[in-house]
Design a protein around this motif. Structure first.
Motif, PDB file in Angstrom:
ATOM      1  N   LEU A   1     -55.784  -6.233 -28.701  1.00  0.00           N
ATOM      2  CA  LEU A   1     -56.230  -7.022 -27.880  1.00  0.00           C
ATOM      3  C   LEU A   1     -55.036  -7.442 -26.801  1.00  0.00           C
ATOM      4  N   THR A   2     -55.105  -8.169 -25.759  1.00  0.00           N
ATOM      5  CA  THR A   2     -54.136  -8.439 -25.177  1.00  0.00           C
ATOM      6  C   THR A   2     -53.418  -9.868 -25.704  1.00  0.00           C
ATOM      7  N   LEU A   3     -52.256 -10.294 -25.215  1.00  0.00           N
ATOM      8  CA  LEU A   3     -51.659 -11.593 -25.775  1.00  0.00           C
ATOM      9  C   LEU A   3     -52.417 -12.778 -25.226  1.00  0.00           C
ATOM     10  N   ASN A   4     -53.309 -12.745 -24.320  1.00  0.00           N
ATOM     11  CA  ASN A   4     -53.923 -13.639 -23.767  1.00  0.00           C
ATOM     12  C   ASN A   4     -55.403 -13.530 -23.614  1.00  0.00           C
ATOM     13  N   HIS A   5     -56.058 -13.018 -24.855  1.00  0.00           N
ATOM     14  CA  HIS A   5     -57.331 -13.053 -25.185  1.00  0.00           C
ATOM     15  C   HIS A   5     -58.173 -13.931 -24.463  1.00  0.00           C
ATOM     16  N   ALA A   6     -59.016 -13.387 -23.439  1.00  0.00           N
ATOM     17  CA  ALA A   6     -59.844 -14.470 -22.530  1.00  0.00           C
ATOM     18  C   ALA A   6     -60.556 -15.280 -23.639  1.00  0.00           C
ATOM     19  N   LYS A   7     -61.166 -14.869 -24.771  1.00  0.00           N
ATOM     20  CA  LYS A   7     -62.268 -15.491 -25.331  1.00  0.00           C
ATOM     21  C   LYS A   7     -61.649 -16.665 -26.417  1.00  0.00           C
ATOM     22  N   ALA A   8     -60.111 -16.313 -26.560  1.00  0.00           N
ATOM     23  CA  ALA A   8     -59.719 -17.587 -27.479  1.00  0.00           C
ATOM     24  C   ALA A   8     -59.761 -18.792 -26.899  1.00  0.00           C
ATOM     25  N   HIS A   9     -59.663 -19.768 -27.787  1.00  0.00           N
ATOM     26  CA  HIS A   9     -59.384 -21.300 -27.568  1.00  0.00           C
ATOM     27  C   HIS A   9     -58.037 -21.335 -27.311  1.00  0.00           C
ATOM     28  N   ARG A  10     -57.448 -22.089 -26.144  1.00  0.00           N
ATOM     29  CA  ARG A  10     -56.141 -22.362 -25.993  1.00  0.00           C
ATOM     30  C   ARG A  10     -55.661 -23.702 -26.875  1.00  0.00           C
ATOM     31  N   PRO A  11     -54.416 -23.643 -27.606  1.00  0.00           N
ATOM     32  CA  PRO A  11     -54.198 -24.454 -28.365  1.00  0.00           C
ATOM     33  C   PRO A  11     -54.093 -25.913 -27.571  1.00  0.00           C
ATOM     34  N   LEU A  12     -54.117 -27.114 -28.067  1.00  0.00           N
ATOM     35  CA  LEU A  12     -54.255 -28.481 -27.543  1.00  0.00           C
ATOM     36  C   LEU A  12     -53.100 -29.166 -28.213  1.00  0.00           C
TER      37      LEU A  12
END
Length: 113
Positions: free
Chosen positions: A97-108
């Motif tokens: 996968l790419t490093l910025n996998h579109a389906k991942a939740h971004r950390p807050l």
């Protein structure tokens, strides 16, 4: 999984290099400490081979992975030669996968109740 930071070495690396050659890249080119707890990840020109270098107590480890089909989603080179990534991003990279996998939740960060 690594106990320290994870760094992708941007650009391409000659996969004929072994521990000494890879640790010299870390020390001299990147001006980083190869004896730290960090993992340093190198990729070849065709993006189908990776080497991971890290120090463990009294010696270096080198992991080598060759894909039989497909390529790693290696990021474009950065100006400083190393890209810091999270352990989760490393898992994504190794999974294709790419490093910025579109389906991942971004950390807050800095949340308050």
């Amino acid at each position: 999984m690594p106990s320290g930071k994870v760094f992708l070495i941007s650009g391409v690396t000659d996969m004929r290099k072994s521990i000494d050659g890879l640790s010299l890249i870390v020390a001299e080119t990147l001006e980083m400490n190869p004896f730290s707890e960090s993992w340093f990840i190198f990729c070849n020109r065709t993006r189908d081979k990776l080497k991971i270098l890290f120090w463990d107590t009294n010696g270096f480890w080198v992991y080598y992975r060759r894909l039989e089909k497909g390529t790693f989603k290696w990021p474009k080179p950065s100006y400083d030669g190393a890209i810091h990534i999270s352990k989760q991003q490393l898992s994504w990279l190794l999974s294709g996968l790419t490093l910025n996998h579109a389906k991942a939740h971004r950390p807050l960060f800095s949340l308050e109740v």
